[in-house]
Design a protein around this motif. Structure first.
Motif, mmCIF file in Angstrom:
data_model
loop_
_atom_site.group_PDB
_atom_site.id
_atom_site.type_symbol
_atom_site.label_atom_id
_atom_site.label_comp_id
_atom_site.label_asym_id
_atom_site.label_seq_id
_atom_site.Cartn_x
_atom_site.Cartn_y
_atom_site.Cartn_z
ATOM 1 N N UNK A 207 0.942 -1.091 0.067
ATOM 2 C CA UNK A 207 -0.224 0.004 0.052
ATOM 3 C C UNK A 207 0.858 1.191 0.037
ATOM 4 N N UNK A 208 0.868 1.942 -1.221
ATOM 5 C CA UNK A 208 1.756 2.985 -1.184
ATOM 6 C C UNK A 208 2.099 4.053 -0.061
ATOM 7 N N UNK A 209 0.827 4.534 0.228
ATOM 8 C CA UNK A 209 0.794 5.431 1.336
ATOM 9 C C UNK A 209 1.358 5.182 2.371
ATOM 10 N N UNK A 210 0.879 3.721 2.959
ATOM 11 C CA UNK A 210 1.549 3.179 4.244
ATOM 12 C C UNK A 210 3.242 2.969 4.181
ATOM 13 N N UNK A 211 3.392 2.849 2.770
ATOM 14 C CA UNK A 211 4.867 2.422 2.621
ATOM 15 C C UNK A 211 5.739 3.668 2.972
ATOM 16 N N UNK A 212 5.298 4.896 2.705
ATOM 17 C CA UNK A 212 6.141 5.949 2.788
ATOM 18 C C UNK A 212 6.292 6.572 3.940
ATOM 19 N N UNK A 213 4.979 6.178 4.765
ATOM 20 C CA UNK A 213 4.912 6.451 6.172
ATOM 21 C C UNK A 213 6.007 5.575 6.951
ATOM 22 N N UNK A 214 6.033 4.462 6.601
ATOM 23 C CA UNK A 214 7.022 3.409 7.294
ATOM 24 C C UNK A 214 8.333 3.767 7.049
ATOM 25 N N UNK A 215 8.560 3.994 5.936
ATOM 26 C CA UNK A 215 9.905 4.650 5.637
ATOM 27 C C UNK A 215 10.434 5.753 6.693
ATOM 28 N N UNK B 233 24.814 7.216 -1.731
ATOM 29 C CA UNK B 233 24.206 6.535 -2.772
ATOM 30 C C UNK B 233 22.883 6.475 -2.505
ATOM 31 N N UNK B 234 21.857 6.570 -3.244
ATOM 32 C CA UNK B 234 20.389 6.260 -3.026
ATOM 33 C C UNK B 234 19.651 6.105 -4.317
ATOM 34 N N UNK B 235 18.626 5.373 -4.000
ATOM 35 C CA UNK B 235 17.669 4.758 -5.137
ATOM 36 C C UNK B 235 16.980 6.091 -5.741
ATOM 37 N N UNK B 236 17.152 6.235 -7.070
ATOM 38 C CA UNK B 236 16.302 7.488 -7.506
ATOM 39 C C UNK B 236 14.967 6.896 -8.178
ATOM 40 N N UNK B 237 15.115 5.575 -8.745
ATOM 41 C CA UNK B 237 13.928 5.172 -9.214
ATOM 42 C C UNK B 237 14.483 3.856 -9.860
ATOM 43 N N UNK B 238 13.283 3.109 -10.431
ATOM 44 C CA UNK B 238 12.035 3.375 -10.528
ATOM 45 C C UNK B 238 11.456 2.554 -9.095
ATOM 46 N N UNK B 239 10.350 3.336 -8.657
ATOM 47 C CA UNK B 239 9.724 2.921 -7.265
ATOM 48 C C UNK B 239 8.341 3.452 -7.290
ATOM 49 N N UNK B 240 8.138 3.666 -6.023
ATOM 50 C CA UNK B 240 6.806 4.254 -5.673
ATOM 51 C C UNK B 240 7.190 5.640 -5.167
ATOM 52 N N UNK B 241 6.688 6.568 -5.790
ATOM 53 C CA UNK B 241 7.153 8.108 -5.510
ATOM 54 C C UNK B 241 7.384 8.428 -4.303
ATOM 55 N N UNK B 242 6.257 8.458 -3.431
ATOM 56 C CA UNK B 242 6.542 8.664 -1.686
ATOM 57 C C UNK B 242 7.690 8.144 -1.204
ATOM 58 N N UNK B 243 7.774 6.621 -1.466
ATOM 59 C CA UNK B 243 8.764 6.050 -0.715
ATOM 60 C C UNK B 243 10.090 6.453 -1.134
ATOM 61 N N UNK B 244 10.143 6.659 -2.539
ATOM 62 C CA UNK B 244 11.615 7.216 -3.019
ATOM 63 C C UNK B 244 12.050 8.693 -2.624
#
Ligand code: KG4
Ligand code: ZN
Length: 335
Positions: A45-53, A79-90
């Motif tokens: 669940x993208x919204x929950x993922x960003x909050x958890x990060x 170094x960090x993951x710029x993408x691809x992925x869930x926008x809020x998490x990134x």
């Protein structure tokens, strides 16, 4: 010229909050906190993922620094993951990476998550490393790609999925059997006690180097919906083994097809699905029966982790491939 390069790497593209510290190609620490919150939803669940990060990033960074035995001040680049992925998490990982780089006054290195999966094979504690050029099959929850890898920064995609990813085929089928997300590892375990010849599922007819898993998904859905809960429970091992066999067979067929066309024998198989034990066994079998040589990262580096971001960061550091703090273009990374 710096002799030993220390990289702090951050991965937050999906549902794993991960930070690693590398000394050159060697992993000093690699902390992965897999978010449990998504289990019951059958997917991330993208919204929950960003909050958890946001909740986990500080403790994970602290533990990674602590376990590495070095001080933050020793770090040469972030170094960090710029993408691809869930926008809020990134955005959570990206913002942290920028803040640390700014405060330490060290370069920032942006990493493509899929390329990092491939380059994870070069982490020093993997038993064997391929030589360029090689072919990479990247099989994860969001992607299924075939790539010719000509160098540390030279990737040519030759195939991708037309619909679902291989990991999704596992996860969505698992959901139909009431297995919690991610279902891939659960199916792997259940299948180990099953007969893969028991049920037959269709394989797609895709002529080129692309993949398709939606036909299999529909057929599996129909199969399950015609069965009683008791039947599914009593035959779960055979069902999982037969489904897993079909997914892995689709992947193996493509490896052989690419090998026949490109005459490149070295294949790196990476991404979450490469953790699958049956797949690993079949790849060994393929090596025995053909001239194909396969390289699969250690399990720790197969599923999402920051060590793979760190190794990619190390190669980019050696090449001075730094990102500009002001560059917000997203097209290159398909975020
Ligand atoms: O690379 P990854 O950790 O995250 C993404 O970038 O998507 O891949 C996650 C995917 C999930 O679909 C998960 O079910 C699958 O990899 N996976 C497996 C196994 N371990 C993880 N699939 C089959 N067998 C496994 N042992
Ligand atoms: Zn991944």
């Amino acid at each position: 010229m710096i002799n030993d390069v220390y990289i702090l790497a951050i991965e937050t593209s999906c549902d794993d909050t991960s930070v690693a510290i590398l000394k050159n190609e060697k992993v000093l620490s690699n902390i992965v906190s897999s978010q449990k919150i998504h289990e019951i939803y059958g997917g991330v669940v993208p919204e929950l993922a960003s909050r958890e990060h946001d909740r986990l990033i500080i403790p994970v960074i602290k533990k990674a620094i602590n376990d590495s035995g070095i001080n933050l001040i020793d770090i040469h680049a972030i170094a960090y993951t710029r993408g691809p992925g869930l926008l809020g998490s990134l955005l959570v990982g990206g913002s942290f990476a920028k803040s640390i780089a700014l405060s330490l006054d060290v370069p920032l290195i942006e990493i493509n998550h899929m390329q990092a999966h491939i380059l994870s094979i070069f982490i020093d504690d993997n038993p064997e490393k391929p030589k360029f050029p090689f072919i990479a099959l990247t099989v994860s929850g969001g992607h299924t790609q075939l790539v010719i890898v000509k160098g540390y920064e030279e990737f040519v995609e030759i195939g991708t999925t037309l619909d679902d990813a291989a990991g999704e085929a596992f996860d969505k089928s698992g959901k139909l059997m009431n297995l919690n997300y991610p279902a891939g590892p659960k199916i792997d375990k259940l299948a180990s006690k099953g007969d893969f010849n028991r049920f037959e599922f269709p394989k797609p007819k895709v002529d080129d180097f692309n993949f398709s898993f939606s036909g299999l998904k529909t057929s599996f859905k129909n199969f399950i919906s015609n069965k009683s809960p008791d039947f599914i429970r009593d035959n779960i091992h055979d069902i999982c083994a037969s489904l897993q066999f079909t997914i892995i067979d689709i992947l193996l067929d493509k490896i052989i097809k690419v090998n026949n066309t490109y005459k490149i024998n070295d294949f790196v198989v990476c991404g979450g699905v490469s953790a699958n034990s049956f797949f690993r066994k079949k790849l060994k079998e393929l090596e025995r029966n053909t001239n194909i040589k396969t390289y699969v990262p250690k399990i720790d580096y197969s599923t999402d982790n920051a060590a793979m971001i760190g190794i990619n960061g190390y190669f980019k550091f050696r090449n001075s491939s730094f990102s500009k703090f002001s560059d917000y273009s997203v097209s290159k990374y398909r975020v």
